[in-house]
Design an enzyme around this catalytic site. Structure first.
Site, PDB file in Angstrom:
ATOM      1  N   SER A 174       0.851  -1.184   0.000  1.00 44.50           N
ATOM      2  CA  SER A 174       0.000   0.000   0.000  1.00 44.50           C
ATOM      3  C   SER A 174       0.893   1.242   0.000  1.00 44.50           C
ATOM      4  O   SER A 174       1.683   1.423  -0.931  1.00 44.50           O
ATOM      5  CB  SER A 174      -0.954  -0.047   1.196  1.00 44.50           C
ATOM      6  OG  SER A 174      -2.010   0.848   1.029  1.00 44.50           O
ATOM      7  N   HIS A 212      -7.529  -5.809  -1.131  1.00 51.18           N
ATOM      8  CA  HIS A 212      -6.343  -5.120  -0.612  1.00 51.18           C
ATOM      9  C   HIS A 212      -5.743  -5.858   0.583  1.00 51.18           C
ATOM     10  O   HIS A 212      -4.545  -5.756   0.837  1.00 51.18           O
ATOM     11  CB  HIS A 212      -6.747  -3.693  -0.210  1.00 51.18           C
ATOM     12  CG  HIS A 212      -5.605  -2.760   0.010  1.00 51.18           C
ATOM     13  ND1 HIS A 212      -4.758  -2.354  -0.996  1.00 51.18           N
ATOM     14  CD2 HIS A 212      -5.166  -2.127   1.134  1.00 51.18           C
ATOM     15  CE1 HIS A 212      -3.863  -1.513  -0.523  1.00 51.18           C
ATOM     16  NE2 HIS A 212      -4.075  -1.368   0.776  1.00 51.18           N
TER      17      HIS A 212
END
Length: 679
Positions: free
Chosen positions: A539, A652
């Protein structure tokens, strides 16, 4: 004789969460999740353990999803959410209307007996909360259209008509068609009563002590799909029927969560952060239950800890915000807060606030993920981990000299086989002389006279923190013979608002200096082979990995995971990209494209010559896979050493809560890519 940890050990770990102590403080219910190695699937059930120690017993059958254990006020019943398996035959249209194959609320006598399904909501039900008299359950459920199907029950292709800016959520999917509202149902069952309605989501519900009011959070602002942030509301009931409209307590300037009533019903505690420019830093507040768009009292303005559980780990995909717990006399609030690498429960004075150094009931280098307290406010139950132990259930007296006592040991047998590395904490100077925290994990039988390859790990967020969370991935790298380094550069949470806010509009300016100064500090100790250094992160950590290898050649190899490469395209392709981007840069890509591109690693891609592995999930809605695809296409076009590994159907949170087989495969790719260049 102990051994090194392996990738396969992921399937032997058990994941413990949602500790809920009984009203009398004598038992704790909690959720145990394991991985079925034949089906490569998660299986969960509720267990109960006595707080004084003793044998744990499984309370519910094991299903693909069991969660949210909730004791009735008299302790005679346990409500929970479960998705029970159906027969081999697909559900009929009528069964689907009754929510078959969806998570539903069940109740079960705590002294034994059969579980009884209480709700039959078409889209499922969640978050059960008992009324103070134990006669009703409050819960949340979505309302909205069902998916269209053919007569024989096959799904028809969907046509998505979008007219709101925020319409997707990572790990969930499309969210624009349905709304979550509050419902009430008698303990004996029957038709649930819908308490709230409207084009917004209502949740986080909590009963007042007298059962006549419900506090909840809801974002009813006209800009809710562009600038999200819920307020605290109170709904009045009479004879379990809604009286009038909910009244709003807060003023719309913050995003609020986790409301919790004082024992006298006069005050509500909650957690909140600013809607814009919060830097992910949350505070503990109280407000009068009768307020109307009032000004709440901030109890933690000077405390550097954030009132969120934001310590990173790869054995759970949730950062939780449990309700603050009031002491029996109302003079203290207990809140879970992340600070300087640890997550602890702090005791905050409701009169004087936290100050800079509030006392903690969970001292030490621990990662507390969730907690609850009994009716008398005398005993806590919590799940606690540290860098060498995944979560287990602990209890502690609320007395000043109380000690943590471990009452479960689901992972003990596995841990007894393994040799794991304990992190060594150190401090160093970052950019501008700012003090920084770093940690190193050293290989087993470490010899300071030898030279070791280094792997630098960079956390996401950036407003999260590394520290004392358990990382299977890091322990695996240590077992491969690497020194593992991780730090909390500026932008991390747990060091106060200004520290977290320091990277607003400035990703890639001073934060890489903070990180590389940590590398320099470890290198100067003499045991790192500077020709064998690797870097990885996910991320924001993926952004920083991309940034470092496009701005220096210190690393021999890199792995970027669920990364950000182009801030301009992130604006429109992330589920919350417009909010993240504007909040960071105070402008839009079409107003100042140069500003966006200057903060985008893709602008500097021609400088990348470090062999790069790109890991990305194709259903990542937070950092869309196009972020990884852009980077891969550019590097491959230029003939650089690069590989893209796409994970089908994953979001994610793959590394910490994705499909078990995909989690293993991800680790295998990390292991082999580093070995190729560093061994």
């Amino acid at each position: 004789m102990t051994r090194n940890i392996t990738i396969e050990d992921l399937y032997r770990m058990q994941f413990i969460d949602r500790p809920r102590i009984s009203p009398d403080g004598k038992q704790v219910a909690y959720v145990v999740t394991r991985i079925d190695d034949k089906k490569h699937a998660y299986r969960s059930s509720i267990w109960i353990s006595p707080t004084e120690g003793g044998e744990a017993r499984r309370f519910t059958q094991e299903t693909e999803l069991t969660s949210a254990p909730t004791w009735s006020p008299d302790g005679r019943w346990l409500a929970f959410v479960a998705k029970r398996e159906s027969s081999d035959q697909p559900p009929t249209a009528e069964q689907k209307k009754l929510g078959k194959d969806k998570p539903q609320i069940w109740i079960m006598p705590t002294d034994g007996g059969e579980a009884r399904q209480l709700t039959f909501m078409e889209h499922g039900a969640s978050s059960p909360a008992w009324s103070p008299d134990g006669q009703h359950l409050l819960f949340s459920a979505q309302v909205g259209p069902a998916d269209e199907e053919t007569e024989d029950g096959k799904a028809l292709p969907k046509v998505h008509v979008i007219d709101q800016l925020w319409y997707r959520l990572d790990g969930v999917g499309f969210i624009y068609e349905r709304r979550s509202h509050l419902f009430l149902i008698p303990r004996e069952g029957g038709e649930p009563q819908q308490l709230t309605d409207g084009d917004w989501n209502d949740g986080d519900a909590a009963w007042s002590p007298d059962g006549k009011q419900i506090a909840f959070t809801s974002d009813r602002n006209e800009e809710r799909w562009r600038l999200p942030g819920a307020d605290v509301y109170v709904l009045a009931l009479q004879d379990n029927k809604v009286v009038g409209e909910p009244h709003i307590l807060t003023d719309g300037s913050m995003g609020c969560s986790s409301p919790s009533w004082s024992a006298d019903g006069q005050q509500i505690a909650f957690i909140a952060s600013k809607k814009v420019g919060s830097a992910g830093h949350a505070y503990l507040y109280t407000i009068a239950a009768s307020a109307e768009k009032g000004e709440p009292k901030n109890l933690t303005p000077e405390f550097e800890g954030t009132a969120l559980e934001f310590t990173n780990s790869d054995v759970g995909d949730e950062h939780l915000m449990p309700q603050p717990a009031w002491s029996a006399d109302g003079k203290t609030l207990y809140v879970l807060s992340s600070r300087r690498g640890a997550s602890r429960i702090y005791a905050i004075s409701t009169t004087n606030g936290a100050g800079k150094e509030p006392p903690t009931v969970t001292p030490g280098n621990v990662h507390v993920r969730d907690f609850s307290i009994d009716h008398s406010k005398q005993t806590f139950a919590m799940n606690v981990a540290d860098a060498t132990h995944p979560q287990e259930i602990f209890v502690r007296s609320a007395e000043t000299n109380g000690e943590l006592r471990k009452i479960t040991g689901f992972n003990d047998a596995l841990l007894n086989e393994l040799q794991l590395a304990t992190p060594e904490h150190f401090t160093y100077e970052g950019a501008d002389g700012w003090p920084m925290d770093g940690w190193v994990l050293k290989p087993h039988n470490f010899d300071p006279s030898k030279k070791y390859p280094l792997v630098l790990e960079i956390h996401g967020g950036p407003q999260t923190q590394y520290g004392y969370g358990f990382f299977h991935e890091m322990q695996l790298l240590v077992a491969e013979g690497y020194v593992v380094l991780y730090t909390n550069p500026r932008g991390s949470c747990g060091y106060g608002f200004e520290f977290a806010h320091a990277v607003r509009g400035a990703w890639g300016e001073k934060d890489p200096i903070d990180i590389m100064n940590g590398v320099a500090e470890v290198v100067q100790r003499g045991y790192i082979d500077t020709e064998r250094m690797g870097v990885t992160g996910g991320s924001y950590g993926g952004f920083m990995t991309n940034w470092l290898i496009s701005h220096n050649n210190r690393f021999k190899v890199a792995i970027t995971d669920r990364c950000v490469s182009n801030m301009a395209t992130m604006f429109g392709t992330s589920d919350i990209g417009w909010d993240l981007s504007y909040d960071n840069l105070d402008t839009t890509p079409w107003e100042d494209l140069e500003k966006y591109m200057n903060m985008s690693p893709i602008k500097y891609v021609q400088n990348i010559r470090t062999p790069l592995l790109i890991i990305h999930s194709d259903q990542d809605l937070r950092c869309n896979i196009e972020q990884g695809e852009q980077l891969f296409a550019a590097l491959k076009y230029m003939g650089r050493e690069v590989r893209l590994v796409r994970f089908e159907g994953q979001s994610h949170g793959l590394s910490r809560g994705g499909h078990p087989r995909s989690r293993q495969e991800r680790l295998r790719h990390i292991q082999s890519w580093f070995a190729k260049y560093l061994q």
